[in-house]
Scaffold this active site. Structure first.
Site, PDB file in Angstrom:
ATOM      1  N   ASP A  83      22.490  37.655  68.508  1.00  0.00           N
ATOM      2  CA  ASP A  83      21.044  37.397  68.424  1.00  0.00           C
ATOM      3  C   ASP A  83      20.461  37.869  69.754  1.00  0.00           C
ATOM      4  O   ASP A  83      20.532  37.151  70.750  1.00  0.00           O
ATOM      5  CB  ASP A  83      20.776  35.907  68.197  1.00  0.00           C
ATOM      6  CG  ASP A  83      19.293  35.615  68.059  1.00  0.00           C
ATOM      7  OD1 ASP A  83      18.566  36.441  67.483  1.00  0.00           O
ATOM      8  OD2 ASP A  83      18.859  34.555  68.552  1.00  0.00           O
ATOM      9  N   GLU A  92      20.897  41.359  65.093  1.00  0.00           N
ATOM     10  CA  GLU A  92      19.598  41.162  64.465  1.00  0.00           C
ATOM     11  C   GLU A  92      18.746  42.402  64.666  1.00  0.00           C
ATOM     12  O   GLU A  92      18.597  42.893  65.779  1.00  0.00           O
ATOM     13  CB  GLU A  92      18.885  39.943  65.053  1.00  0.00           C
ATOM     14  CG  GLU A  92      17.568  39.653  64.351  1.00  0.00           C
ATOM     15  CD  GLU A  92      16.909  38.403  64.877  1.00  0.00           C
ATOM     16  OE1 GLU A  92      17.258  37.310  64.402  1.00  0.00           O
ATOM     17  OE2 GLU A  92      16.059  38.529  65.763  1.00  0.00           O
ATOM     18  N   ASP A  97      19.593  30.129  69.599  1.00  0.00           N
ATOM     19  CA  ASP A  97      20.093  31.508  69.663  1.00  0.00           C
ATOM     20  C   ASP A  97      21.571  31.567  69.271  1.00  0.00           C
ATOM     21  O   ASP A  97      22.020  32.538  68.645  1.00  0.00           O
ATOM     22  CB  ASP A  97      19.924  32.075  71.078  1.00  0.00           C
ATOM     23  CG  ASP A  97      18.524  31.883  71.606  1.00  0.00           C
ATOM     24  OD1 ASP A  97      17.691  32.757  71.351  1.00  0.00           O
ATOM     25  OD2 ASP A  97      18.278  30.851  72.252  1.00  0.00           O
TER      26      ASP A  97
END
Length: 179
Positions: free
Chosen positions: A7, A68, A141
């Protein structure tokens, strides 16, 4: 299949490793956050992220890296930092020959919660349930990184079949054409 989920972020880059196959219980191998000081120069922050991701790759030896996909936000600084951290993760994986998959936030949310509009708390709760953890990983996160890895494990078989079908169709189409 062992997947490192990333992330991306300049201040907190979530990392999580999940192992398993679609349709079977998954196992969390590791979870954490690569942090950089807000007041450090950009180049030094990117080097710190690289070193952190390299350490995770060394320790956990994933077969895939799921990152991501950067999406448009109103805050250009946030988008730029996320894109830069994302590029570092992709570079680290590519340097080692590890395949990289990009998943949008809504794809990840839909994969783990059933809806692409889930909030952080819902994602954390489902990651906790799916990986049979005692509590949601903190900060968010870290949970998001695990969700990325889960998403990839579940989506990869279908994506691979689709890519193979497209390649076979293209091969058949080119065979029938005169040279």
């Amino acid at each position: 299949m062992r997947v490192l989920g990333v992330d991306p972020g300049l201040t907190r880059c979530g990392v999580g490793v999940v192992e398993g196959v679609a349709g079977r219980p998954l196992t969390m191998v590791g979870v954490g956050v690569v942090r950089t000081p807000v007041d450090a120069e950009l180049g030094h922050r990117l080097v710190a992220i690289e070193q952190g991701i390299e350490a995770w790759l060394d320790e956990h030896r994933p077969e895939f890296v799921a990152v991501e996909r950067v999406f448009s936000q109103h805050n250009v600084r946030t988008v730029m930092g996320t894109a830069q951290a994302s590029a570092v993760a992709m570079l680290c994986a590519a340097r080692r020959g590890i395949p990289v998959a990009l998943h949008t936030p809504s794809e990840v949310k839909a994969a783990v919660t059933g809806t692409g509009r889930a909030d952080k708390a819902q994602v954390g709760a489902m990651v906790t349930r799916l990986l049979r953890l005692d509590a949601p990983p903190k900060p968010a996160d870290a949970a998001d990184a695990l969700a990325l890895a889960i998403c990839h494990i579940w989506r990869a078989p279908a994506q691979n079949r689709l890519q193979q079908a497209v390649a076979q169709h293209a091969a058949k189409a080119t065979k029938g054409r005169p040279a």
